[in-house]
Design a protein around this motif. Structure first.
Motif, PDB file in Angstrom:
ATOM      1  N   ASP A  79      -6.447   6.110  -0.488  1.00  0.00           N
ATOM      2  CA  ASP A  79      -5.533   7.065   0.139  1.00  0.00           C
ATOM      3  C   ASP A  79      -5.355   8.296  -0.741  1.00  0.00           C
ATOM      4  O   ASP A  79      -5.379   9.430  -0.269  1.00  0.00           O
ATOM      5  CB  ASP A  79      -4.160   6.424   0.359  1.00  0.00           C
ATOM      6  CG  ASP A  79      -4.167   5.336   1.414  1.00  0.00           C
ATOM      7  OD1 ASP A  79      -5.000   5.407   2.330  1.00  0.00           O
ATOM      8  OD2 ASP A  79      -3.334   4.428   1.322  1.00  0.00           O
ATOM      9  N   THR A 106       1.272   1.749 -10.656  1.00  0.00           N
ATOM     10  CA  THR A 106       0.248   0.713 -10.506  1.00  0.00           C
ATOM     11  C   THR A 106       0.071  -0.144 -11.753  1.00  0.00           C
ATOM     12  O   THR A 106      -0.016  -1.375 -11.650  1.00  0.00           O
ATOM     13  CB  THR A 106      -1.097   1.351 -10.098  1.00  0.00           C
ATOM     14  OG1 THR A 106      -0.914   2.098  -8.897  1.00  0.00           O
ATOM     15  CG2 THR A 106      -2.146   0.284  -9.852  1.00  0.00           C
ATOM     16  N   ARG A 145       0.832  -1.209   0.000  1.00  0.00           N
ATOM     17  CA  ARG A 145       0.000   0.000   0.000  1.00  0.00           C
ATOM     18  C   ARG A 145       0.865   1.257   0.000  1.00  0.00           C
ATOM     19  O   ARG A 145       0.608   2.215  -0.745  1.00  0.00           O
ATOM     20  CB  ARG A 145      -0.901  -0.029   1.233  1.00  0.00           C
ATOM     21  CG  ARG A 145      -1.704   1.247   1.447  1.00  0.00           C
ATOM     22  CD  ARG A 145      -2.304   1.255   2.844  1.00  0.00           C
ATOM     23  NE  ARG A 145      -2.878   2.545   3.186  1.00  0.00           N
ATOM     24  CZ  ARG A 145      -3.046   2.978   4.429  1.00  0.00           C
ATOM     25  NH1 ARG A 145      -2.683   2.217   5.440  1.00  0.00           N
ATOM     26  NH2 ARG A 145      -3.550   4.176   4.665  1.00  0.00           N
ATOM     27  N   ALA A 146       1.903   1.283   0.833  1.00  0.00           N
ATOM     28  CA  ALA A 146       2.785   2.454   0.905  1.00  0.00           C
ATOM     29  C   ALA A 146       3.518   2.677  -0.407  1.00  0.00           C
ATOM     30  O   ALA A 146       3.704   3.820  -0.844  1.00  0.00           O
ATOM     31  CB  ALA A 146       3.787   2.272   2.046  1.00  0.00           C
ATOM     32  N   ALA A 154      -4.808   1.730  -1.579  1.00  0.00           N
ATOM     33  CA  ALA A 154      -3.925   2.869  -1.814  1.00  0.00           C
ATOM     34  C   ALA A 154      -4.597   3.913  -2.699  1.00  0.00           C
ATOM     35  O   ALA A 154      -4.330   5.110  -2.567  1.00  0.00           O
ATOM     36  CB  ALA A 154      -2.620   2.405  -2.454  1.00  0.00           C
ATOM     37  N   PHE A 168       1.096   4.250  -2.828  1.00  0.00           N
ATOM     38  CA  PHE A 168       0.795   5.624  -2.432  1.00  0.00           C
ATOM     39  C   PHE A 168       1.929   6.561  -2.834  1.00  0.00           C
ATOM     40  O   PHE A 168       1.688   7.683  -3.275  1.00  0.00           O
ATOM     41  CB  PHE A 168       0.548   5.697  -0.928  1.00  0.00           C
ATOM     42  CG  PHE A 168       0.143   7.064  -0.456  1.00  0.00           C
ATOM     43  CD1 PHE A 168      -1.126   7.559  -0.709  1.00  0.00           C
ATOM     44  CD2 PHE A 168       1.039   7.869   0.234  1.00  0.00           C
ATOM     45  CE1 PHE A 168      -1.508   8.825  -0.283  1.00  0.00           C
ATOM     46  CE2 PHE A 168       0.664   9.136   0.669  1.00  0.00           C
ATOM     47  CZ  PHE A 168      -0.613   9.612   0.403  1.00  0.00           C
ATOM     48  N   PRO A 172       1.973   6.222  -7.356  1.00  0.00           N
ATOM     49  CA  PRO A 172       0.699   5.753  -7.913  1.00  0.00           C
ATOM     50  C   PRO A 172       0.753   5.427  -9.402  1.00  0.00           C
ATOM     51  O   PRO A 172       0.028   4.553  -9.867  1.00  0.00           O
ATOM     52  CB  PRO A 172      -0.260   6.916  -7.635  1.00  0.00           C
ATOM     53  CG  PRO A 172       0.616   8.110  -7.419  1.00  0.00           C
ATOM     54  CD  PRO A 172       1.860   7.580  -6.783  1.00  0.00           C
TER      55      PRO A 172
END
Length: 214
Positions: A158, A106, A96-97, A155, A100, A103
């Motif tokens: 987020d 991804t 997840r970090a 994420a 974030f 991005p």
């Protein structure tokens, strides 16, 4: 007239390494997105001719693979002696970090075709934890995809929350008689930060994986 790939006539040419090319590619990816990542864009970022890059990477496909492998290799792995649930939770937080922070990476995560041993430590750590939980074969593969998908998907929340800090969800103001569970969930989550919400989602995920293994 000179072209971007013409030899430099003055001064010492910049020192170009494979590591510098990958670092430049990551900068381009972060700023311009997956569609903006190209050999030419990286060459311009580094101040060299495009053809110079081909001494270090074969093509854009290899460049993308090297970038994502570099990012995966940077994710810290938990102690292998920890219980499998704690390892999965820590790995999910790490994924997840990563998303974030980067991005635009991804789409590259979805490729999942890595060859660098250091980068492979992350997916292997996820599958090792699931194997220790008792999952085998297709269940282990499916569990690994579930962990990655949950962490990557969260994420995105987020990032939305970072861009939109307007306050309570409009779902909390919906007619409660018509949407009782949606309203209750919206009111509940407003009391929890995203880190807490992420951990709340991990609980049923881990319970489901344990149920499959039993």
């Amino acid at each position: 007239m000179t072209t971007p790939d013409a030899p430099r006539r003055r001064g010492r040419p910049p020192k170009l390494t494979r590591e510098a090319v990958v670092a430049g590619a990551l900068e381009v990816l972060d700023e311009s997105g997956h569609d903006g990542l190209s050999m030419r864009a990286v060459a311009e970022r580094l101040g060299v001719g495009k053809m110079s890059l081909y001494h270090h990477v074969a093509d854009r496909s290899e460049l993308e693979r090297l970038v994502i492998e570099r990012l995966l290799a940077a994710v810290e792995l938990p102690d292998a002696a920890l219980p499998w649930q704690e390892r999965i939770a820590a790995l999910a937080h790490g994924i997840r970090a990563l998303v974030f922070r980067h991005p635009n990476a991804t789409p590259l995560l979805a490729l999942r075709e890595y060859s660098d041993p250091v980068a492979l430590r992350l997916p292997d750590a996820v599958m090792t934890a699931l194997h220790d939980a008792g999952l085998r074969g297709a269940a282990m593969v499916g569990g690994s995809r579930l962990v990655f998908s949950y962490a990557i998907g969260f994420a995105q929340l987020d990032l939305v929350d970072k861009a939109d800090s307007a306050g309570d969800s409009p779902m909390a103001a919906l007619p409660e008689a018509e949407f009782p569970h949606v309203v209750a969930a919206a009111r509940e989550t407003r009391n929890h930060g995203l880190d807490e919400q992420f951990d709340l989602g991990l609980k049923p995920l881990l319970a489901g994986l344990a149920a499959i293994a039993s």
